[in-house]
Design an enzyme around this catalytic site. Structure first.
Site, PDB file in Angstrom:
ATOM      1  N   ASN A 104       0.831  -1.207   0.000  1.00  0.00           N
ATOM      2  CA  ASN A 104       0.000   0.000   0.000  1.00  0.00           C
ATOM      3  C   ASN A 104       0.864   1.255   0.000  1.00  0.00           C
ATOM      4  OD1 ASN A 104      -2.057  -1.768   0.112  1.00  0.00           O
ATOM      5  ND2 ASN A 104      -2.518  -1.491   2.283  1.00  0.00           N
ATOM      6  N   VAL A 105       0.362   2.269  -0.684  1.00  0.00           N
ATOM      7  CA  VAL A 105       1.106   3.522  -0.793  1.00  0.00           C
ATOM      8  C   VAL A 105       0.473   4.598   0.099  1.00  0.00           C
ATOM      9  CG1 VAL A 105       1.885   3.004  -3.147  1.00  0.00           C
ATOM     10  CG2 VAL A 105      -0.248   4.283  -2.822  1.00  0.00           C
ATOM     11  N   HIS A 121       5.721  -0.624  -2.725  1.00  0.00           N
ATOM     12  CA  HIS A 121       5.270   0.138  -3.897  1.00  0.00           C
ATOM     13  C   HIS A 121       5.368   1.648  -3.682  1.00  0.00           C
ATOM     14  CE1 HIS A 121       2.831  -3.609  -5.430  1.00  0.00           C
ATOM     15  NE2 HIS A 121       4.129  -3.712  -5.610  1.00  0.00           N
ATOM     16  N   CYS A 152      16.417  20.420 -10.159  1.00  0.00           N
ATOM     17  CA  CYS A 152      16.812  20.218 -11.566  1.00  0.00           C
ATOM     18  C   CYS A 152      15.798  20.776 -12.572  1.00  0.00           C
ATOM     19  CB  CYS A 152      17.032  18.731 -11.835  1.00  0.00           C
ATOM     20  SG  CYS A 152      15.518  17.766 -11.775  1.00  0.00           S
ATOM     21  N   GLY A 189      -5.528  -9.051   2.906  1.00  0.00           N
ATOM     22  CA  GLY A 189      -6.167  -8.072   2.022  1.00  0.00           C
ATOM     23  C   GLY A 189      -5.449  -7.827   0.717  1.00  0.00           C
ATOM     24  N   THR A 190      -4.899  -8.894   0.142  1.00  0.00           N
ATOM     25  CA  THR A 190      -4.268  -8.726  -1.173  1.00  0.00           C
ATOM     26  C   THR A 190      -4.751  -9.805  -2.131  1.00  0.00           C
ATOM     27  OG1 THR A 190      -2.190  -8.716  -2.432  1.00  0.00           O
ATOM     28  CG2 THR A 190      -2.162  -9.926  -0.333  1.00  0.00           C
ATOM     29  N   ASN A 215      -8.760 -12.810   4.004  1.00  0.00           N
ATOM     30  CA  ASN A 215      -9.367 -12.190   2.822  1.00  0.00           C
ATOM     31  C   ASN A 215     -10.793 -12.727   2.693  1.00  0.00           C
ATOM     32  OD1 ASN A 215     -10.032 -11.395   0.106  1.00  0.00           O
ATOM     33  ND2 ASN A 215      -7.841 -11.224  -0.307  1.00  0.00           N
ATOM     34  N   PRO A 216     -11.788 -11.882   2.528  1.00  0.00           N
ATOM     35  CA  PRO A 216     -13.162 -12.390   2.342  1.00  0.00           C
ATOM     36  C   PRO A 216     -13.311 -13.203   1.062  1.00  0.00           C
ATOM     37  CG  PRO A 216     -13.163 -10.003   2.753  1.00  0.00           C
ATOM     38  CD  PRO A 216     -11.735 -10.413   2.551  1.00  0.00           C
ATOM     39  N   ALA A 233     -10.102  -7.773   7.404  1.00  0.00           N
ATOM     40  CA  ALA A 233      -8.892  -7.582   8.198  1.00  0.00           C
ATOM     41  C   ALA A 233      -9.203  -6.922   9.546  1.00  0.00           C
ATOM     42  CB  ALA A 233      -7.896  -6.730   7.417  1.00  0.00           C
TER      43      ALA A 233
END
Ligand code: OAD
Length: 246
Positions: A104-105, A121, A152, A189-190, A215-216, A233
């Site tokens: 997750n980000v 990620h 730059c 959850g993935t 995970n469901p 979760a």
């Protein structure tokens, strides 16, 4: 809502010394963030990754990509970590051999207090320049976004991994080593579809770790996992934390 964990799982949770938790967008769903692959509400059901999350897309239309991430950053800033994130932070505080790997980000794990953490990620709240990856802490507003790097002059972009880009080398190596040497691996959850991150539970399983999926829905990991908890979760992780911290 409390859940009953299988006795054999309780035993393994209590004796485990080296524990890896691996999370995906599902853990943040209960905070109100969209996942990627949910059929109706997932981000990739509404937008095409190749239009928004590739270096080619950025070269083609940097403004559209920048503004899409600004929109997502706005959501991330408004939501809070949920009981799933907090449960993982509690386990880390009590178990020295705990390591968290997230795809997750959104930065919600760090906000919940997790410290022994790698973000495979990247992080949507960090900004870098496209050409040289200079970290940008601030920038001047511009009429035609994206703004420019103060070092730059290059265009700024979010510090996330796009399709076709390599994962941060050091983070990936640490995650692979932790997976290969842990005795308990929690996959949470993935969809377990995006490589190389998705290989981590399989590395753990083939090195003898107990693999638990939370995970469901069914995923490619479901058949290999030693235990599958078909729960959210935010329900399963507080129960796991309570068992481990007793
Ligand atoms: P996905 O959207 O592919 O999968 C989310 C998973 O979470 C699904 O399997 C759901 O069944 C599950 N889920 C939904 N709600 C849940 C809940 N409350 N508790 C537990 N599980 C739940 O997201 P990821 O697997 O994270 O990459 O996707 C992997 C990568 O693909 C992302 O990091 C992103 C994306 O393209 C990059 O941005 C590089």
């Amino acid at each position: 809502m409390a859940i009953d964990l299988p006795f054999e799982l309780i035993d393994r949770l209590r004796v485990a010394k080296r524990i890896v938790a691996f999370t995906g967008a599902g853990i943040s769903a209960e905070s109100g963030l969209s996942t990627f692959r949910d059929k109706q509400t997932g981000l990739w059901a509404q937008y095409r990754p190749e239009d928004l999350a590739t270096p080619q897309a950025f070269r083609r239309n940097p403004r559209m990509v920048w503004e899409w991430y600004e929109w997502r950053r706005g959501f991330v800033a408004k939501v809070e970590p949920n009981p799933g994130h907090h449960a993982l932070a509690r386990i880390e505080a009590a178990r020295p051999g705990f390591f968290l790997v997230t795809q997750n980000v959104d930065g919600l794990h760090a906000r919940a207090g997790s410290r022994n953490l790698v973000e495979l990620h990247g992080n949507i709240r960090r900004t870098i320049c496209f050409e040289h990856r200079h970290l940008a802490e601030s920038w001047e507003p511009v009429e035609e976004p994206p703004p420019r790097c103060e070092r730059c002059g290059g265009l700024l972009r979010p510090d996330v991994v796009w399709f076709g880009e390599a994962l941060p080398e050091n983070a990936l190596r640490r995650a692979q080593e932790a997976a290969a040497h842990c005795d308990l691996f929690l996959s949470i959850g993935t969809s377990t579809l995006v490589y190389p991150a998705a290989e981590l539970p399989f590395i753990a399983g083939s090195n003898g770790a107990t693999v638990i999926e939370i995970n469901p829905d069914f995923t490619p990991l479901s058949k290999l996992a030693d235990f599958v908890l078909r729960e959210k979760a935010g329900v399963a992780l507080p129960a796991i934390a309570a068992t481990m911290l007793e």
